[in-house]
Design a protein around this motif. Structure first.
Motif, PDB file in Angstrom:
ATOM      1  N   TYR A  61       0.823  -1.212   0.000  1.00  0.00           N
ATOM      2  CA  TYR A  61       0.000   0.000   0.000  1.00  0.00           C
ATOM      3  C   TYR A  61       0.855   1.261   0.000  1.00  0.00           C
ATOM      4  CZ  TYR A  61      -3.604   3.328   1.380  1.00  0.00           C
ATOM      5  OH  TYR A  61      -4.454   4.387   1.423  1.00  0.00           O
ATOM      6  N   ASP A  62       2.028   1.181   0.636  1.00  0.00           N
ATOM      7  CA  ASP A  62       2.946   2.327   0.661  1.00  0.00           C
ATOM      8  C   ASP A  62       3.755   2.467  -0.626  1.00  0.00           C
ATOM      9  OD1 ASP A  62       2.169   3.217   3.116  1.00  0.00           O
ATOM     10  OD2 ASP A  62       3.817   2.257   4.213  1.00  0.00           O
ATOM     11  N   GLY A  63       3.627   1.549  -1.563  1.00  0.00           N
ATOM     12  CA  GLY A  63       4.273   1.706  -2.861  1.00  0.00           C
ATOM     13  C   GLY A  63       5.306   0.662  -3.215  1.00  0.00           C
ATOM     14  N   ASP A  64       5.646  -0.229  -2.323  1.00  0.00           N
ATOM     15  CA  ASP A  64       6.621  -1.282  -2.627  1.00  0.00           C
ATOM     16  C   ASP A  64       5.879  -2.455  -3.257  1.00  0.00           C
ATOM     17  OD1 ASP A  64       8.808  -2.881  -2.808  1.00  0.00           O
ATOM     18  OD2 ASP A  64       9.243  -2.923  -0.669  1.00  0.00           O
ATOM     19  N   THR A  65       5.878  -2.505  -4.584  1.00  0.00           N
ATOM     20  CA  THR A  65       5.039  -3.489  -5.292  1.00  0.00           C
ATOM     21  C   THR A  65       5.533  -4.923  -5.141  1.00  0.00           C
ATOM     22  OG1 THR A  65       6.272  -3.099  -7.329  1.00  0.00           O
ATOM     23  CG2 THR A  65       4.266  -1.814  -6.979  1.00  0.00           C
ATOM     24  N   ALA A  66       6.792  -5.122  -4.780  1.00  0.00           N
ATOM     25  CA  ALA A  66       7.318  -6.481  -4.642  1.00  0.00           C
ATOM     26  C   ALA A  66       6.802  -7.175  -3.381  1.00  0.00           C
ATOM     27  CB  ALA A  66       8.839  -6.461  -4.634  1.00  0.00           C
ATOM     28  N   MET A  67       6.321  -6.407  -2.421  1.00  0.00           N
ATOM     29  CA  MET A  67       5.890  -6.994  -1.142  1.00  0.00           C
ATOM     30  C   MET A  67       4.571  -7.743  -1.231  1.00  0.00           C
ATOM     31  SD  MET A  67       7.971  -6.772   1.209  1.00  0.00           S
ATOM     32  CE  MET A  67       9.305  -5.909   1.931  1.00  0.00           C
ATOM     33  N   ILE A  68       3.784  -7.497  -2.258  1.00  0.00           N
ATOM     34  CA  ILE A  68       2.517  -8.218  -2.372  1.00  0.00           C
ATOM     35  C   ILE A  68       2.765  -9.701  -2.644  1.00  0.00           C
ATOM     36  CG2 ILE A  68       2.108  -7.872  -4.839  1.00  0.00           C
ATOM     37  CD1 ILE A  68      -0.490  -7.631  -2.014  1.00  0.00           C
ATOM     38  N   ASN A  69       3.893 -10.019  -3.279  1.00  0.00           N
ATOM     39  CA  ASN A  69       4.240 -11.428  -3.497  1.00  0.00           C
ATOM     40  C   ASN A  69       4.450 -12.151  -2.177  1.00  0.00           C
ATOM     41  OD1 ASN A  69       4.119 -11.275  -6.272  1.00  0.00           O
ATOM     42  ND2 ASN A  69       6.274 -10.690  -6.457  1.00  0.00           N
ATOM     43  N   MET A  70       5.050 -11.467  -1.220  1.00  0.00           N
ATOM     44  CA  MET A  70       5.261 -12.064   0.097  1.00  0.00           C
ATOM     45  C   MET A  70       3.922 -12.365   0.765  1.00  0.00           C
ATOM     46  SD  MET A  70       7.636 -10.693   3.219  1.00  0.00           S
ATOM     47  CE  MET A  70       6.754  -9.164   3.414  1.00  0.00           C
ATOM     48  N   SER A  71       2.971 -11.453   0.646  1.00  0.00           N
ATOM     49  CA  SER A  71       1.651 -11.688   1.235  1.00  0.00           C
ATOM     50  C   SER A  71       0.938 -12.846   0.559  1.00  0.00           C
ATOM     51  CB  SER A  71       0.793 -10.429   1.119  1.00  0.00           C
ATOM     52  OG  SER A  71       1.288  -9.420   1.932  1.00  0.00           O
TER      53      SER A  71
END
Length: 131
Positions: A61-71
């Motif tokens: 949500y803060d803009g780091d698009t790679a973190m959605i893969n972790m979720s």
């Protein structure tokens, strides 16, 4: 604020995984150890994966698009844990019972042959239809 939610989830998850390890050490037989190991680690894994999912979604949500893969990976792993952990524990308990391992303080074993009302397993007898 979101950091506190993540810390609370991590604390709850670690607490229940610690309880599971203590249960594995302290309980007397395979059935109670399976109960401690399965229930507590499953509940702990829910909160640990929940913390990872919340953190990844927050960072995304803060803009780091790679973190959605972790979720997404944590959610898939959580589903796998929720399916395989109880199934594996049931298979181990069934194998222990079929091999003759008795609970340490069982009073009545409804599954053993010869008990009143026991379910006879693995019989090849034909069952008559009730009319």
């Amino acid at each position: 604020m979101i950091e506190w939610v993540i810390y609370i989830f991590l604390g709850i998850g670690l607490f229940f995984n610690l309880l599971a390890s203590l249960g594995l050490l302290r309980f007397p037989d395979v059935y109670t150890r399976l109960h401690a190991g399965t229930k507590c680690t499953t509940f702990g894994a829910i909160f640990l994966a929940g913390a990872v999912i919340v953190y990844g979604a927050w960072r995304w949500y803060d803009g780091d698009t790679a973190m959605i893969n972790m979720s997404i990976h944590a959610a898939v792993a959580l589903v796998a844990i929720l399916i395989t952990n109880p199934t594996g524990a049931h298979a181990i308990a069934r194998a222990a019972h079929r091999s003759g391992v008795m609970p340490s303080q069982a009073i009545v074993d409804d599954l053993s042959p010869g008990q009143p009302g026991a379910v006879e397993a693995d019989t090849d007898e034909e069952v008559d239809d009730v009319e």
